[in-house]
Design a protein around this motif. Structure first.
Motif, PDB file in Angstrom:
ATOM      1  N   ARG A 170      58.486  34.436  51.863  1.00  0.00           N
ATOM      2  CA  ARG A 170      58.458  34.687  50.421  1.00  0.00           C
ATOM      3  C   ARG A 170      57.361  35.709  50.103  1.00  0.00           C
ATOM      4  O   ARG A 170      56.373  35.416  49.429  1.00  0.00           O
ATOM      5  N   ASN A 171      57.539  36.907  50.647  1.00  0.00           N
ATOM      6  CA  ASN A 171      56.703  38.069  50.303  1.00  0.00           C
ATOM      7  C   ASN A 171      55.224  37.894  50.640  1.00  0.00           C
ATOM      8  O   ASN A 171      54.363  38.520  50.021  1.00  0.00           O
ATOM      9  N   ASN A 172      54.927  37.043  51.611  1.00  0.00           N
ATOM     10  CA  ASN A 172      53.540  36.773  51.998  1.00  0.00           C
ATOM     11  C   ASN A 172      52.714  36.169  50.864  1.00  0.00           C
ATOM     12  O   ASN A 172      51.484  36.298  50.834  1.00  0.00           O
ATOM     13  N   ASP A 173      53.385  35.489  49.937  1.00  0.00           N
ATOM     14  CA  ASP A 173      52.656  34.763  48.897  1.00  0.00           C
ATOM     15  C   ASP A 173      51.844  33.641  49.543  1.00  0.00           C
ATOM     16  O   ASP A 173      52.287  33.008  50.509  1.00  0.00           O
ATOM     17  N   VAL A 200      49.846  25.960  43.929  1.00  0.00           N
ATOM     18  CA  VAL A 200      49.314  27.167  43.302  1.00  0.00           C
ATOM     19  C   VAL A 200      49.763  28.344  44.161  1.00  0.00           C
ATOM     20  O   VAL A 200      49.543  28.353  45.376  1.00  0.00           O
ATOM     21  N   VAL A 201      50.408  29.325  43.545  1.00  0.00           N
ATOM     22  CA  VAL A 201      51.014  30.429  44.281  1.00  0.00           C
ATOM     23  C   VAL A 201      50.334  31.737  43.893  1.00  0.00           C
ATOM     24  O   VAL A 201      50.326  32.126  42.719  1.00  0.00           O
ATOM     25  N   LEU A 202      49.763  32.415  44.904  1.00  0.00           N
ATOM     26  CA  LEU A 202      49.124  33.711  44.700  1.00  0.00           C
ATOM     27  C   LEU A 202      50.011  34.792  45.304  1.00  0.00           C
ATOM     28  O   LEU A 202      50.420  34.681  46.463  1.00  0.00           O
ATOM     29  N   PRO A 203      50.333  35.842  44.557  1.00  0.00           N
ATOM     30  CA  PRO A 203      51.209  36.892  45.084  1.00  0.00           C
ATOM     31  C   PRO A 203      50.659  37.508  46.364  1.00  0.00           C
ATOM     32  O   PRO A 203      49.442  37.666  46.527  1.00  0.00           O
ATOM     33  N   GLY A 204      51.555  37.838  47.286  1.00  0.00           N
ATOM     34  CA  GLY A 204      51.155  38.428  48.551  1.00  0.00           C
ATOM     35  C   GLY A 204      50.303  39.669  48.367  1.00  0.00           C
ATOM     36  O   GLY A 204      50.587  40.519  47.518  1.00  0.00           O
ATOM     37  N   ASN A 205      49.236  39.743  49.162  1.00  0.00           N
ATOM     38  CA  ASN A 205      48.325  40.890  49.171  1.00  0.00           C
ATOM     39  C   ASN A 205      47.569  41.088  47.863  1.00  0.00           C
ATOM     40  O   ASN A 205      46.966  42.143  47.651  1.00  0.00           O
ATOM     41  N   SER A 206      47.596  40.104  46.955  1.00  0.00           N
ATOM     42  CA  SER A 206      46.776  40.217  45.744  1.00  0.00           C
ATOM     43  C   SER A 206      45.313  40.012  46.109  1.00  0.00           C
ATOM     44  O   SER A 206      44.976  39.468  47.163  1.00  0.00           O
ATOM     45  N   GLN A 207      44.435  40.443  45.226  1.00  0.00           N
ATOM     46  CA  GLN A 207      43.009  40.468  45.523  1.00  0.00           C
ATOM     47  C   GLN A 207      42.241  39.499  44.619  1.00  0.00           C
ATOM     48  O   GLN A 207      42.666  39.206  43.502  1.00  0.00           O
ATOM     49  N   PRO A 208      41.090  39.008  45.104  1.00  0.00           N
ATOM     50  CA  PRO A 208      40.244  38.163  44.253  1.00  0.00           C
ATOM     51  C   PRO A 208      39.847  38.920  42.990  1.00  0.00           C
ATOM     52  O   PRO A 208      39.666  40.140  43.052  1.00  0.00           O
ATOM     53  N   PRO A 209      39.723  38.222  41.862  1.00  0.00           N
ATOM     54  CA  PRO A 209      39.760  36.757  41.710  1.00  0.00           C
ATOM     55  C   PRO A 209      41.142  36.182  41.433  1.00  0.00           C
ATOM     56  O   PRO A 209      41.245  35.105  40.846  1.00  0.00           O
ATOM     57  N   PHE A 210      42.205  36.852  41.859  1.00  0.00           N
ATOM     58  CA  PHE A 210      43.566  36.302  41.815  1.00  0.00           C
ATOM     59  C   PHE A 210      43.957  35.842  40.406  1.00  0.00           C
ATOM     60  O   PHE A 210      44.367  34.704  40.196  1.00  0.00           O
ATOM     61  N   THR A 211      43.820  36.742  39.463  1.00  0.00           N
ATOM     62  CA  THR A 211      44.155  36.395  38.078  1.00  0.00           C
ATOM     63  C   THR A 211      45.651  36.180  37.894  1.00  0.00           C
ATOM     64  O   THR A 211      46.075  35.466  36.983  1.00  0.00           O
ATOM     65  N   SER A 212      46.468  36.793  38.768  1.00  0.00           N
ATOM     66  CA  SER A 212      47.915  36.586  38.708  1.00  0.00           C
ATOM     67  C   SER A 212      48.271  35.439  39.647  1.00  0.00           C
ATOM     68  O   SER A 212      48.142  35.549  40.865  1.00  0.00           O
ATOM     69  N   GLN A 213      48.714  34.328  39.080  1.00  0.00           N
ATOM     70  CA  GLN A 213      49.060  33.159  39.886  1.00  0.00           C
ATOM     71  C   GLN A 213      50.094  32.320  39.155  1.00  0.00           C
ATOM     72  O   GLN A 213      50.189  32.347  37.931  1.00  0.00           O
ATOM     73  N   ARG A 214      50.877  31.583  39.928  1.00  0.00           N
ATOM     74  CA  ARG A 214      51.824  30.620  39.371  1.00  0.00           C
ATOM     75  C   ARG A 214      51.409  29.219  39.796  1.00  0.00           C
ATOM     76  O   ARG A 214      50.804  29.036  40.852  1.00  0.00           O
TER      77      ARG A 214
END
Length: 410
Positions: A170-173, A200-214
């Motif tokens: 799943r897209n390296n989430d 808690v799901v963080l999009p693949g390759n996203s960066q800290p502080p991971f404001t985009s999350q499900r």
């Protein structure tokens, strides 16, 4: 005479051909003696010692200076030993202390606790110049990185974080198990309770502080008392080819803890179906069922957090703190990710780390495969106090991971 000689030659040829067939059959079905030998699940030859270079990595005096609940994954999703050498390693924590420790070793005023944080380590070496710690700020105020925000969330709840994995299907989430916690203010040594379980799901390759999350409520025990039902996320074993497993079956094994005896329950699901809870299956002691009410616990005396790693000899090592808060880092062995598990094998006595104060205790040991070697387990455990907010002022560096290296003798 000629006929007899010819018959003898034919008979000899037939016998030789049959012998070859039998030899070929034997070589395909018979295993070498060393493979036939069943390795013990109740004992193993090993040496254990402190890993001070890893403990020092988290012994800090400014900003992030303490945290528990440490879990680690590689950003590329590889889970096999030493996979951190070729990737960034994402490490996350639950309750986290922020502030400054003076030259006298005492905690300066203005310190605070947030409920979770994260760090990123570049490479596989415990180099303080290659690790950074992250947590968000709003209007200059420090905040927890993850805050419960699901339909099942109640008032005044916060997250402690469980294990997680990078989902290559799943897209390296990055999927992390979250425990919704609420303070009870009842004056007990542990004045809090778990209210529910989420992903808690963080999009693949996203960066800290991971404001985009499900965030997704896990429905299995929603609305029930976790003390009796248990919850999932204490540990994860990713048994897929993509993660580097040596005997992959395509499943993610999710471990949960139930009750005061710290009993182990197990679920599994294919990574691509992690969010489809109807595809989860639960171990009933003999096989897999979609009926959660038939789940059976398979061993006990574990801890609320733990780790699983496959050894070079093929056995599976389940690493934990004996009986939750016991003084031993311990292990149970198995021939599969679901057991049966052998007796408790005590690996390391944590007494020296808690000898300074009668209220100190160790907890939640686990192996970190991505930071380990094939036959060398890098294990962390945490230290806390029953009188935490008083003791942390005098001993501000008590609350951080300690590390142990366990070498399996071949």
């Amino acid at each position: 005479m000629q006929k007899t000689k010819k018959q003898n030659i034919l008979a000899a040829s037939a016998f030789a051909f049959a012998s070859l067939l039998m030899a070929g059959c034997t070589s395909n079905t018979e295993k070498p003696a060393e493979e036939k030998k069943q390795l013990s699940l109740d004992s193993v030859s090993f040496t254990a010692e402190e890993a001070p270079e890893w403990s020092r990595l988290f012994k800090r005096t400014f900003g992030w200076f303490g945290g528990d609940g440490i879990f680690a994954v590689t950003r590329n999703g590889r889970e096999n030993p030493n996979s951190s050498a070729g990737s960034e390693t994402i490490i996350w924590f639950s309750d986290t202390m922020l502030g400054e420790i003076g030259e006298d070793g005492k905690l300066k005023p203005g310190y605070e606790m947030i409920h979770n944080s994260i760090s990123v380590l570049k490479g596989s070496e415990p180099d303080s110049n290659r690790i950074n710690f992250y947590w968000p700020k709003e209007s200059g105020k420090n905040k927890s990185l993850f805050v419960p925000n699901t339909p099942g969330t109640g008032a005044d709840e916060y997250y402690w974080m469980g294990d997680g994995f990078v989902n290559q299907a799943r897209n390296n989430d990055l999927y992390i198990f979250g425990y919704r916690i609420k303070d009870t203010h009842d004056g007990s040594p542990f004045p809090f309770k778990e209210m529910g379980n989420t992903l808690v799901v963080l999009p693949g390759n996203s960066q800290p502080p991971f404001t985009s999350q499900r965030q997704i409520d896990i429905p299995f025990f929603l609305g029930k008392k976790v003390d009796s039902t248990g919850s999932f996320g204490a540990g994860i074993f990713v048994n897929t080819k993509e993660a580097g497993a040596t005997d992959p079956d395509g499943y993610v094994y999710v471990y949960g803890i139930r009750g005061m005896k710290k009993e182990l329950m197990i679920a599994r699901v294919e990574p691509a179906s992690i969010e489809d809870f109807g595809q989860w299956r639960f171990f009933d002691g003999n096989g897999w069922t979609n009926d959660l009410t038939k789940i059976k616990t398979v061993t006990d005396s574990l801890s609320n957090e733990l780790g699983m790693m496959r050894l070079k000899d093929g056995r599976y090592a389940l690493v934990f703190q004996e009986e939750g808060l016991g003084k031993y880092v311990a292990m149970r062995l198995s021939n599969s990710p679901v057991g049966p598990f052998g007796k408790v094998i005590r690996l390391f006595d944590c007494s020296a780390s808690v000898a300074e104060d009668k209220d100190f205790f160790p907890y939640n040991a686990k192996v970190h495969p991505v930071l380990s070697q094939p036959n060398e387990l890098l294990i962390s455990y945490n230290v806390n106090s029953f009188d935490f907010f008083n003791d942390v002022k005098e001993h501000p560096q008590l609350y951080r991971p300690r590390f142990v290296r366990v070498k399996i003798n071949e």
